[in-house]
Scaffold this motif. Structure first.
Motif, mmCIF file in Angstrom:
data_model
loop_
_atom_site.group_PDB
_atom_site.id
_atom_site.type_symbol
_atom_site.label_atom_id
_atom_site.label_comp_id
_atom_site.label_asym_id
_atom_site.label_seq_id
_atom_site.Cartn_x
_atom_site.Cartn_y
_atom_site.Cartn_z
ATOM 1 N N ILE A 9 0.825 -1.211 0.000
ATOM 2 C CA ILE A 9 0.000 0.000 0.000
ATOM 3 C C ILE A 9 0.857 1.257 0.000
ATOM 4 O O ILE A 9 0.622 2.196 -0.773
ATOM 5 N N THR A 10 1.881 1.284 0.843
ATOM 6 C CA THR A 10 2.697 2.498 0.981
ATOM 7 C C THR A 10 3.783 2.596 -0.084
ATOM 8 O O THR A 10 4.292 3.696 -0.340
ATOM 9 N N GLY A 11 4.122 1.471 -0.701
ATOM 10 C CA GLY A 11 5.207 1.484 -1.675
ATOM 11 C C GLY A 11 6.569 1.608 -1.031
ATOM 12 O O GLY A 11 7.578 1.819 -1.716
ATOM 13 N N GLU A 12 6.625 1.476 0.293
ATOM 14 C CA GLU A 12 7.897 1.596 1.019
ATOM 15 C C GLU A 12 8.547 0.222 1.177
ATOM 16 O O GLU A 12 7.856 -0.804 1.244
ATOM 17 N N ASN A 13 9.865 0.236 1.243
ATOM 18 C CA ASN A 13 10.616 -0.996 1.472
ATOM 19 C C ASN A 13 10.721 -1.227 2.977
ATOM 20 O O ASN A 13 11.674 -0.792 3.629
ATOM 21 N N ILE A 14 9.729 -1.887 3.543
ATOM 22 C CA ILE A 14 9.695 -2.143 4.984
ATOM 23 C C ILE A 14 10.572 -3.354 5.281
ATOM 24 O O ILE A 14 10.282 -4.471 4.865
ATOM 25 N N THR A 15 11.640 -3.118 5.995
ATOM 26 C CA THR A 15 12.589 -4.194 6.304
ATOM 27 C C THR A 15 12.269 -4.888 7.620
ATOM 28 O O THR A 15 12.635 -6.032 7.832
#
Length: 338
Positions: A29-35
């Motif tokens: 959804i956010t398009g972020e690379n959540i590590t």
């Protein structure tokens, strides 16, 4: 493949409390690379009260909330953020959204120390809000909306690419999913993912069960489908879905009653305003009549004085002024008092 409908709080909770699935969902959804993703304490998370329908009116059932601490990989390095995930059923839940955001900004646990320009400062952890809405917004029909901040030089109109801790601590990006506007279109991977919320796929009147084609989903999303498939096997989840139906029906009934009462109150208000206006008009008319009567009395008194001065008999004066001898005496006494 048949899956449990994640629009229900109990199913949504069952799905999103799986950390791996939450990470997949929020990253998409956010398009972020959540590590890295971990749950924050859920003191304010809404639970379904299985003991009493009445009690749920005090818990704010219409909003379900989960808070996460996330590490995001950016070009500048790792960034810590708070992701606040909320699912709501009614437009009136916006007040709860504001209250929850206030709680996040006020929470001392969301303050960290960071070295900036060789000095250690306390800053607020940036907050990202994700909203799943079971209702429609007033004007926008987009199923997935991103509300992002942009730094801009107001003098040159140039876009500022760097980020400032001061601004990041006080503002936030938001993502809004309008579930009623999800359609059969599958143009992007995000649309494919969100199709698990598409209510057009319901197979029963209660919308407890949705039918999706697992083959349409990329492999990275298959775990979400399987998790929702497992949910329909749970008798407890089915029970709570039925309970939630009853509660929502009752809340909607209360909303209808409130709306009807609001209309009635407005009608009474308008009627009272009309009566008030009519009373004011009567008052103004009465004042005008009083002033007119006073003017006529003064004119009669002046005429009486002139006729007396001319030596006319009382009978002629009464006949001319159309008054009786008693009224003539009163007017005479009044003129003497004056």
């Amino acid at each position: 493949m048949l899956i449990a409908n994640p629009i229900y709080d109990v199913v949504f909770k069952y799905l999103m409390e799986d950390a791996k699935i939450a990470k997949i969902m929020l990253s998409s959804i956010t398009g972020e690379n959540i590590t890295k993703l971990s749950f924050l304490p859920q003191e304010f998370t809404t639970e379904i009260d299985t003991q009493s329908v009445k009690k749920t009116h005090k818990t704010g059932l219409t909003v379900y909330r989960l808070d996460f601490s996330a590490q995001i990989q950016t070009p500048e390095g790792q960034k810590q953020v708070i992701i606040e995930l909320q699912k709501a059923k009614f437009p009136t839940d916006i007040i709860r959204f504001r209250r929850y955001l206030g709680e996040q900004f006020n929470d001392p646990r969301n303050i960290i120390s960071k070295k900036i320009n060789k000095r250690v400062r306390k800053i607020g952890v940036p907050i990202i809000s994700v909203y799943f809405l079971g209702h429609k917004l007033d004007h926008t029909t987009a199923s997935a909306i991103k509300v992002s901040r942009q730094y801009q030089d107001l003098i040159t109109n140039e876009i500022i690419e760097t980020r400032e801790s001061f601004i990041e601590s006080l503002t936030l990006d938001s993502y809004v999913i309008q579930i009623p506007y999800l359609t059969q279109q599958r143009r992007t991977e995000l649309e494919i993912l969100l199709s698990v919320f598409d209510q057009n796929n319901a197979t029963d009147v209660e919308h407890h069960i949705l039918n999706v084609n697992e083959a349409e989903f990329p492999e990275k999303y298959r775990s979400i489908i399987r998790k929702l498939q497992q949910a329909i096997q749970s008798p407890e989840i089915k029970k709570q879905m039925q309970l939630e139906d009853g509660i929502i029906d009752e809340l909607q009934g209360m909303d209808r009653e409130i709306e009807e009462l609001s209309v009635l109150v407005e009608q009474v208000k308008q009627e009272n305003e009309q009566v008030k206006q009519e009373n004011e008009e009567v008052k103004q008319h009465a004042e005008k009549e009083r002033q007119r009567a006073d003017q006529l009395s003064k004119e009669k008194l002046q005429t009486l004085l002139r006729m007396r001065a001319a030596g006319l008999p009382d009978a002629d004066i009464c006949a001319f002024l159309n008054i009786n001898p008693g009224e003539l005496e009163q007017m005479t006494n009044f003129s003497n008092d004056e």
